[in-house]
Enzyme design. Sequence first.
Site, PDB file in Angstrom:
ATOM      1  N   ARG A 229       7.814  17.792   4.024  1.00 21.41           N
ATOM      2  CA  ARG A 229       8.721  16.681   4.695  1.00 21.41           C
ATOM      3  C   ARG A 229       9.246  17.488   5.924  1.00 21.41           C
ATOM      4  O   ARG A 229       9.765  18.366   5.834  1.00 21.41           O
ATOM      5  CB  ARG A 229       9.292  15.790   3.909  1.00 21.41           C
ATOM      6  CG  ARG A 229       8.856  14.752   2.826  1.00 21.41           C
ATOM      7  CD  ARG A 229       8.105  13.560   3.558  1.00 21.41           C
ATOM      8  NE  ARG A 229       7.486  12.730   3.001  1.00 21.41           N
ATOM      9  CZ  ARG A 229       6.217  12.558   2.547  1.00 21.41           C
ATOM     10  NH1 ARG A 229       5.708  13.626   2.841  1.00 21.41           N
ATOM     11  NH2 ARG A 229       5.863  11.614   1.822  1.00 21.41           N
ATOM     12  N   ASP A 253       2.752  20.646   9.490  1.00 18.80           N
ATOM     13  CA  ASP A 253       1.917  19.390   9.459  1.00 18.80           C
ATOM     14  C   ASP A 253       2.839  18.322   9.344  1.00 18.80           C
ATOM     15  O   ASP A 253       2.626  16.942   9.471  1.00 18.80           O
ATOM     16  CB  ASP A 253       1.281  19.363   7.874  1.00 18.80           C
ATOM     17  CG  ASP A 253       0.239  18.243   7.909  1.00 18.80           C
ATOM     18  OD1 ASP A 253      -0.653  17.949   8.986  1.00 18.80           O
ATOM     19  OD2 ASP A 253       0.461  17.529   6.844  1.00 18.80           O
ATOM     20  N   GLU A 258       9.172  12.858  13.661  1.00 17.66           N
ATOM     21  CA  GLU A 258       7.655  12.524  13.861  1.00 17.66           C
ATOM     22  C   GLU A 258       7.463  11.029  13.743  1.00 17.66           C
ATOM     23  O   GLU A 258       6.356  10.578  14.201  1.00 17.66           O
ATOM     24  CB  GLU A 258       6.698  13.065  12.725  1.00 17.66           C
ATOM     25  CG  GLU A 258       7.102  12.273  11.431  1.00 17.66           C
ATOM     26  CD  GLU A 258       6.200  12.949  10.185  1.00 17.66           C
ATOM     27  OE1 GLU A 258       5.491  12.338   9.536  1.00 17.66           O
ATOM     28  OE2 GLU A 258       6.334  14.344  10.110  1.00 17.66           O
ATOM     29  N   HIS A 290       0.758  15.296  10.213  1.00 20.20           N
ATOM     30  CA  HIS A 290       0.894  14.721   8.991  1.00 20.20           C
ATOM     31  C   HIS A 290      -0.371  14.229   8.001  1.00 20.20           C
ATOM     32  O   HIS A 290      -0.537  13.297   7.919  1.00 20.20           O
ATOM     33  CB  HIS A 290       1.883  13.716   8.767  1.00 20.20           C
ATOM     34  CG  HIS A 290       2.565  13.196   7.516  1.00 20.20           C
ATOM     35  ND1 HIS A 290       4.038  12.910   7.577  1.00 20.20           N
ATOM     36  CD2 HIS A 290       2.266  13.559   6.397  1.00 20.20           C
ATOM     37  CE1 HIS A 290       4.266  12.649   6.334  1.00 20.20           C
ATOM     38  NE2 HIS A 290       3.191  13.013   5.472  1.00 20.20           N
TER      39      HIS A 290
END
Length: 317
Positions: A229, A253, A258, A290
């Site tokens: 996260r 990622d 985000e 993500h």
Amino acid sequence: MATGITIYGCEPDEAVLFREMAPRCGVAPTFVEEPVSAENAALAFGNRCVSVGHKTRVTQSVLEALSRAGVRYVSTRSIGVDHIDVEFAASVGIEVGNIAYSPDSVADFTVMLALVLLRDVRSVLRRADLHDYRLGTRGRELRDLTVGVIGTGRIGVAVTDRLRGFGGCVVAHDSRPRNSADYLPLDELLRVSDVVTLHTPLNAGTHHLLDRDRIALMKPGAFVINTGRGPLIDTKALVEALESGRMGGAALDVLEGEEGIFYTDCRAREIDLDTLVRLRGMPNVVITPHTAYYTDHALSDTVENTLVNCVSFGGTA
């Protein structure tokens, strides 16, 4: 009698799987195209269970509206529940459940990101796209490095299993050691690791787990990978460490802020997240949206386990 479940904001490929699997599980799904909100929570009336994605925050006002509609179980199509106010949900009579999916999806992606960083693949591909085939930065081999794995749940264990195959040194940190890895205190792990990869849940105790002070403990030239996260890392402190040259690189990622950017086509809009803009301008940073979890196997697991959880709870009022 079929179990009723209202499914909010799922992607088309998820919807195909829900429609395919639901009859086998004895579930009657109702689809709401938009993510769950206070305005559309009433559409769940008659179903005690709802399914939500990890892309949208389920706030107190949403939970209150779901409770008024008779919802008693919220199943998130994710391992993490940090986007849901779980404590408040309990106060309005709603239980929150998560799902498990193939840990191999994220584990494979994590190791891939490590190799991309260590071999400077981003720059290699960019040059090759321009027909520049000269050698660039000399790479490093995993067998010569120490990799620190923070968090050894199902995904973290799958990562350590893969890393052992490269022959390097793998160390780990977790509040509850659960495999045969060489466990170290967090600060010591940061001091000895050439690559640090994060696989711990996000909660009050892990928010900014890698803050400015802990980033300062890392070896000069070390790399960090985050497929957990975004807020596990203090992104501003990370940017400063990368811009100063103290850190060797990062593969992210997930990223603080985000929401509203990842999973969206932003080619025709200006990105207003300063840290993302600065990170994208660095040649030693890899950013993916993500997507580590997103495989056919993991998606099938996600849908199946959502249905199983709701059936186990009991979905019809």
